[in-house]
Design an enzyme around this catalytic site. Structure first.
Site, mmCIF file in Angstrom:
data_model
loop_
_atom_site.group_PDB
_atom_site.id
_atom_site.type_symbol
_atom_site.label_atom_id
_atom_site.label_comp_id
_atom_site.label_asym_id
_atom_site.label_seq_id
_atom_site.Cartn_x
_atom_site.Cartn_y
_atom_site.Cartn_z
ATOM 1 N N CYS A 2 -3.620 -0.890 -1.527
ATOM 2 C CA CYS A 2 -3.340 -0.258 -0.244
ATOM 3 C C CYS A 2 -4.558 -0.507 0.618
ATOM 4 O O CYS A 2 -5.603 0.113 0.419
ATOM 5 C CB CYS A 2 -3.077 1.234 -0.413
ATOM 6 S SG CYS A 2 -2.848 2.116 1.152
ATOM 7 N N GLU A 98 1.529 -4.203 4.140
ATOM 8 C CA GLU A 98 1.287 -5.249 3.159
ATOM 9 C C GLU A 98 1.531 -6.601 3.817
ATOM 10 O O GLU A 98 2.240 -6.701 4.817
ATOM 11 C CB GLU A 98 2.185 -5.083 1.928
ATOM 12 C CG GLU A 98 1.962 -3.803 1.135
ATOM 13 C CD GLU A 98 0.603 -3.732 0.461
ATOM 14 O OE1 GLU A 98 -0.149 -4.726 0.513
ATOM 15 O OE2 GLU A 98 0.287 -2.666 -0.102
#
Length: 232
Positions: A2, A98
């Protein structure tokens, strides 16, 4: 991993949802490593703490800047285990980014709940002070001058987001994802025993989440505006 997330909810919305004060909060569309961002610590659950995203244990001589810790090893690695024992936290967000690769090119995607509601990611935190800066501060006290670089000396709160195996949705984007906690799991994660907290480090199901491509402007942490969370 993350490595970037959003926290677009208003201060009132965050306080109503999580039951903690968020002083000086402004919506953020591109939260990035190194920035000062809010987290809720087990030791002070009534008010969000602001800390630098990039964990460094208190005993370190140099900044680690670890933005993630793996759920599988967070209780074992020397850098993280003390924090998991005694300094757990939850990090509010309402989406994360992402960069999957397609045809040799990466394209940013945002993952969020279908209703864009804020959620909590499992984390750890530590207060760290640069030994060199601390020594300089001591010298300055004798001379009565400011720090050599003009910066404000003192300890820095730091935090990391814990990651785990991805669900089916996120697996198409990356091989890791943040640990998202249900509200009742967040309570146990913060205030339970280390074993009880570790049991909550699970992969969140894909059913309530969505992913969609967003502008490549999110690649630059200097960009931080509502257009970043819009579908591209």
């Amino acid at each position: 991993m993350c490595g970037r997330y959003s926290l677009t909810a208003s201060r009132d919305a965050l306080e109503a949802r999580f039951g903690a004060a968020f002083p000086e909060h402004e919506p953020r569309y591109n939260c990035a490593p190194g920035q000062r961002l809010p987290f809720i610590a087990a030791a002070d659950p009534d008010e969000a703490t602001r800390g630098e995203w990039g964990f460094t244990p208190s005993w370190a001589d140099d900044a680690f800047g670890q933005i993630n810790a793996r759920a599988e090893t967070v209780r074992e690695k020397p850098a993280f285990r003390d924090a998991f024992e005694a300094r757990r936290c939850v990090v509010p967000a309402d989406g994360f980014y992402e960069w999957p690769e397609t045809d040799g090119r990466t394209r940013p995607h945002r993952v969020a709940f279908a209703d864009d509601r804020p959620f909590l990611m499992a984390g750890i935190h530590a207060r760290w002070e640069d030994p060199a800066a601390a020594a300089q501060t001591g010298l300055d006290a004798f001379g009565g001058g400011a720090a050599a670089d003009g910066s404000e000396a003192g300890p820095t709160e730091t935090f990391a987001v814990i990651t785990t195996e991805p669900n089916d949705l996120v697996a198409d984007l990356h091989h890791r994802m943040a640990v998202i906690l249900d509200p009742e799991d967040a309570e146990t994660y913060l205030h339970g025993t280390p074993a009880e907290a570790a049991a909550k480090l699970r992969t969140y199901p894909a059913g309530e989440l969505r992913s969609y491509p967003v502008s490549t402007r999110v690649n630059d942490p200097a960009n931080d505006d509502p257009s970043l969370v819009e579908p591209a």
